[in-house]
Write a protein that holds these residues in place. Structure first.
Motif, PDB file in Angstrom:
ATOM      1  N   PRO A  23       0.920  -1.270   0.065  1.00  0.00           N
ATOM      2  CA  PRO A  23      -0.012  -0.032  -0.015  1.00  0.00           C
ATOM      3  C   PRO A  23       0.961   1.191  -0.073  1.00  0.00           C
ATOM      4  O   PRO A  23       1.966   1.333   0.584  1.00  0.00           O
ATOM      5  N   VAL A  24       0.259   2.435  -0.535  1.00  0.00           N
ATOM      6  CA  VAL A  24       1.125   3.496  -0.726  1.00  0.00           C
ATOM      7  C   VAL A  24       0.313   4.794  -0.162  1.00  0.00           C
ATOM      8  O   VAL A  24      -0.875   4.835  -0.171  1.00  0.00           O
ATOM      9  N   PRO A  25       0.978   5.841   0.178  1.00  0.00           N
ATOM     10  CA  PRO A  25       0.156   7.154   0.470  1.00  0.00           C
ATOM     11  C   PRO A  25      -0.505   7.480  -0.722  1.00  0.00           C
ATOM     12  O   PRO A  25      -0.196   7.448  -1.714  1.00  0.00           O
ATOM     13  N   LEU A  26      -1.554   8.452  -0.405  1.00  0.00           N
ATOM     14  CA  LEU A  26      -2.392   9.223  -1.457  1.00  0.00           C
ATOM     15  C   LEU A  26      -1.410  10.264  -2.512  1.00  0.00           C
ATOM     16  O   LEU A  26      -1.609  10.122  -3.439  1.00  0.00           O
ATOM     17  N   ASP A  27      -0.517  10.797  -1.689  1.00  0.00           N
ATOM     18  CA  ASP A  27       0.319  11.769  -2.612  1.00  0.00           C
ATOM     19  C   ASP A  27       1.271  10.899  -3.470  1.00  0.00           C
ATOM     20  O   ASP A  27       1.532  11.516  -4.511  1.00  0.00           O
ATOM     21  N   ARG A  28       1.414   9.867  -3.337  1.00  0.00           N
ATOM     22  CA  ARG A  28       2.337   8.946  -4.019  1.00  0.00           C
ATOM     23  C   ARG A  28       1.501   8.615  -5.483  1.00  0.00           C
ATOM     24  O   ARG A  28       2.043   8.636  -6.422  1.00  0.00           O
ATOM     25  N   ILE A  29       0.154   8.087  -5.303  1.00  0.00           N
ATOM     26  CA  ILE A  29      -0.577   7.939  -6.135  1.00  0.00           C
ATOM     27  C   ILE A  29      -0.986   9.131  -7.113  1.00  0.00           C
ATOM     28  O   ILE A  29      -0.962   9.107  -8.318  1.00  0.00           O
ATOM     29  N   LEU A 147       6.598   2.337 -20.058  1.00  0.00           N
ATOM     30  CA  LEU A 147       5.928   2.942 -18.942  1.00  0.00           C
ATOM     31  C   LEU A 147       6.213   4.541 -18.745  1.00  0.00           C
ATOM     32  O   LEU A 147       7.367   4.884 -19.276  1.00  0.00           O
ATOM     33  N   PRO A 148       5.156   5.272 -18.284  1.00  0.00           N
ATOM     34  CA  PRO A 148       5.542   6.721 -17.984  1.00  0.00           C
ATOM     35  C   PRO A 148       6.709   6.788 -17.292  1.00  0.00           C
ATOM     36  O   PRO A 148       6.891   5.960 -16.373  1.00  0.00           O
ATOM     37  N   ALA A 149       7.452   7.881 -17.496  1.00  0.00           N
ATOM     38  CA  ALA A 149       8.818   7.882 -16.440  1.00  0.00           C
ATOM     39  C   ALA A 149       8.551   8.101 -14.977  1.00  0.00           C
ATOM     40  O   ALA A 149       9.030   7.576 -14.299  1.00  0.00           O
ATOM     41  N   ALA A 150       7.453   8.859 -14.916  1.00  0.00           N
ATOM     42  CA  ALA A 150       6.843   9.261 -13.369  1.00  0.00           C
ATOM     43  C   ALA A 150       6.748   7.892 -12.848  1.00  0.00           C
ATOM     44  O   ALA A 150       6.740   7.525 -11.475  1.00  0.00           O
ATOM     45  N   ALA A 154       8.490   6.398  -9.313  1.00  0.00           N
ATOM     46  CA  ALA A 154       7.681   5.919  -8.244  1.00  0.00           C
ATOM     47  C   ALA A 154       8.228   4.549  -7.769  1.00  0.00           C
ATOM     48  O   ALA A 154       8.260   3.986  -6.692  1.00  0.00           O
ATOM     49  N   THR A 155       8.370   3.610  -8.892  1.00  0.00           N
ATOM     50  CA  THR A 155       8.420   2.119  -8.588  1.00  0.00           C
ATOM     51  C   THR A 155       9.924   1.890  -8.175  1.00  0.00           C
ATOM     52  O   THR A 155      10.379   1.119  -7.409  1.00  0.00           O
ATOM     53  N   TYR A 156      11.052   2.610  -8.661  1.00  0.00           N
ATOM     54  CA  TYR A 156      12.436   2.686  -8.241  1.00  0.00           C
ATOM     55  C   TYR A 156      12.712   4.066  -7.731  1.00  0.00           C
ATOM     56  O   TYR A 156      13.515   4.766  -8.603  1.00  0.00           O
ATOM     57  N   PRO A 157      12.545   4.345  -6.548  1.00  0.00           N
ATOM     58  CA  PRO A 157      12.588   5.732  -6.120  1.00  0.00           C
ATOM     59  C   PRO A 157      14.072   5.935  -5.611  1.00  0.00           C
ATOM     60  O   PRO A 157      14.647   7.204  -5.873  1.00  0.00           O
ATOM     61  N   ASP A 158      14.938   4.806  -5.234  1.00  0.00           N
ATOM     62  CA  ASP A 158      16.227   5.048  -4.822  1.00  0.00           C
ATOM     63  C   ASP A 158      17.072   3.836  -4.898  1.00  0.00           C
ATOM     64  O   ASP A 158      16.518   2.705  -5.220  1.00  0.00           O
ATOM     65  N   LYS A 159      18.411   3.892  -4.443  1.00  0.00           N
ATOM     66  CA  LYS A 159      19.184   2.532  -4.624  1.00  0.00           C
ATOM     67  C   LYS A 159      18.503   1.249  -3.921  1.00  0.00           C
ATOM     68  O   LYS A 159      18.881   0.217  -4.304  1.00  0.00           O
ATOM     69  N   SER A 160      17.614   1.601  -2.900  1.00  0.00           N
ATOM     70  CA  SER A 160      17.291   0.455  -2.048  1.00  0.00           C
ATOM     71  C   SER A 160      16.374  -0.329  -2.827  1.00  0.00           C
ATOM     72  O   SER A 160      15.803  -1.553  -2.141  1.00  0.00           O
ATOM     73  N   ALA A 161      15.733   0.266  -3.947  1.00  0.00           N
ATOM     74  CA  ALA A 161      14.779  -0.669  -4.690  1.00  0.00           C
ATOM     75  C   ALA A 161      15.421  -1.602  -5.796  1.00  0.00           C
ATOM     76  O   ALA A 161      14.819  -2.441  -6.397  1.00  0.00           O
ATOM     77  N   GLY A 167      26.137  -9.500  -9.868  1.00  0.00           N
ATOM     78  CA  GLY A 167      26.701  -8.162  -9.710  1.00  0.00           C
ATOM     79  C   GLY A 167      26.759  -7.385 -10.996  1.00  0.00           C
ATOM     80  O   GLY A 167      27.777  -6.775 -11.416  1.00  0.00           O
ATOM     81  N   LYS A 168      25.591  -7.531 -11.743  1.00  0.00           N
ATOM     82  CA  LYS A 168      25.542  -6.887 -13.112  1.00  0.00           C
ATOM     83  C   LYS A 168      24.406  -6.205 -13.247  1.00  0.00           C
ATOM     84  O   LYS A 168      23.557  -6.397 -12.465  1.00  0.00           O
ATOM     85  N   GLY A 169      23.979  -5.109 -14.289  1.00  0.00           N
ATOM     86  CA  GLY A 169      22.844  -4.581 -14.300  1.00  0.00           C
ATOM     87  C   GLY A 169      22.863  -3.275 -13.452  1.00  0.00           C
ATOM     88  O   GLY A 169      23.750  -2.889 -12.643  1.00  0.00           O
ATOM     89  N   PRO A 170      21.771  -2.335 -13.767  1.00  0.00           N
ATOM     90  CA  PRO A 170      21.575  -0.974 -12.987  1.00  0.00           C
ATOM     91  C   PRO A 170      21.446  -1.206 -11.303  1.00  0.00           C
ATOM     92  O   PRO A 170      20.850  -2.190 -10.964  1.00  0.00           O
ATOM     93  N   SER A 171      22.102  -0.085 -10.890  1.00  0.00           N
ATOM     94  CA  SER A 171      21.965  -0.378  -9.334  1.00  0.00           C
ATOM     95  C   SER A 171      21.422   1.082  -8.628  1.00  0.00           C
ATOM     96  O   SER A 171      21.433   0.986  -7.534  1.00  0.00           O
ATOM     97  N   GLY A 172      20.897   1.795  -9.450  1.00  0.00           N
ATOM     98  CA  GLY A 172      20.440   3.028  -9.011  1.00  0.00           C
ATOM     99  C   GLY A 172      19.352   3.534 -10.219  1.00  0.00           C
ATOM    100  O   GLY A 172      19.386   3.099 -11.367  1.00  0.00           O
ATOM    101  N   PRO A 173      18.707   4.532  -9.593  1.00  0.00           N
ATOM    102  CA  PRO A 173      17.594   5.200 -10.715  1.00  0.00           C
ATOM    103  C   PRO A 173      18.181   5.844 -11.920  1.00  0.00           C
ATOM    104  O   PRO A 173      17.871   5.701 -13.025  1.00  0.00           O
ATOM    105  N   ARG A 174      19.430   6.439 -11.916  1.00  0.00           N
ATOM    106  CA  ARG A 174      20.062   7.131 -13.158  1.00  0.00           C
ATOM    107  C   ARG A 174      20.417   5.908 -13.885  1.00  0.00           C
ATOM    108  O   ARG A 174      20.270   6.141 -15.157  1.00  0.00           O
ATOM    109  N   GLU A 175      21.004   5.207 -13.421  1.00  0.00           N
ATOM    110  CA  GLU A 175      21.419   4.147 -14.439  1.00  0.00           C
ATOM    111  C   GLU A 175      20.408   3.210 -15.069  1.00  0.00           C
ATOM    112  O   GLU A 175      20.499   3.110 -16.432  1.00  0.00           O
TER     113      GLU A 175
END
Length: 250
Positions: A23-29, A147-150, A154-161, A167-175
């Motif tokens: 579940p997510v907060p309203l502002d996320r939706i 998918l839309p960039a937004a 929202a699905t991958y907000p930071d590196k914890s996602a 040991g291969k592949g993107p490790s953060g939102p920018r990559e």
């Protein structure tokens, strides 16, 4: 453009909630779907009244309701995507000589719903019912790129996602953003050794009537035997499935 904007917004909310790990907060939706806050509030409350959304008051979050589960259960019983896709995937296997599979996005994972194994090819981890991190698979990347960039942010907000497999592949939102931009420019997604060392995949997105990615179709081959014709074959199969779904090509 939808003739019924409210219905379109409600369906977008359902799709967004279905793709979240919880579940997510309203502002996320609101932010992910680009809705005014008052519109999101009234829409969510109507969907709560109809049982499609549930409000977790203590957590101040919103998730799917029982009515959404009933719709999902009906879809599972009818399995229209699998019925539509099986023959084109078998034909893709015949054309390429490689195993093919179809996957759908579920949160940050892809769920494999069909596998057509080529004769003499080894079994793969992409068996029916298996889930893998979407950002590491060709199927997942093909879907995410459509998918839309937004929504991706929202699905991958930071590196914890981001989870790591080999040991291969993107490790953060920018990559990930860079990789998805390259995927859009090519018209198909690839991965090599990020799911299983020694194997590579190429995939393309299957689109619905809104131009939204319904699934990703892919083939997997040994890393040392790439074939440029595979990408075109996969794109053609994805286009055929898009047509069969009544989808709208980009």
């Amino acid at each position: 453009m939808s003739q019924v904007p409210a219905a379109s917004r409600a369906l977008r909310v359902l799709r967004f909630l279905a793709e979240q790990p919880g579940p997510v907060p309203l502002d996320r939706i609101q932010q992910a779907l680009g809705l005014p806050r008052s519109t999101a509030y009234h829409l969510i409350n109507t969907m709560i009244d109809e049982g499609f959304v549930t409000h977790l008051v203590d957590e101040k979050r919103y998730g799917l309701g029982v009515a959404a589960f009933e719709v999902g259960s009906g879809y599972t019983r009818q399995a229209p995507l699998q019925r539509i896709s099986r023959r084109p995937l078998a034909e893709l296997v015949d054309r390429t000589g490689q195993s093919a599979h179809l996957a759908v996005l579920h949160g940050r994972d892809v769920l494999y719903v069909i596998e057509e194994r080529a004769p003499g090819r080894p079994p793969l981890v992409t068996d029916v019912g298996v889930r893998l991190p979407a950002h590491l698979t060709a199927s997942g990347r093909a879907i995410l790129a459509a998918l839309p960039a937004a929504q991706v942010r929202a699905t991958y907000p930071d590196k914890s996602a981001f989870v790591d497999r080999h040991g291969k592949g993107p490790s953060g939102p920018r990559e990930l953003a860079t990789l998805l931009q390259e995927t859009r420019q090519r018209g198909h997604a690839t991965e090599d050794g990020e799911v299983t060392p020694g194997f590579a995949s190429v995939a393309a997105a299957v689109l619905d009537h809104n131009g939204y990615p319904a699934a990703g179709v892919a083939i997997t081959h040994a890393s040392e035997t790439p074939d440029p014709s595979h990408a075109e074959a996969v794109r053609r199969t994805a286009a055929e499935l898009t047509r069969r779904l009544g989808g709208r090509p980009r």
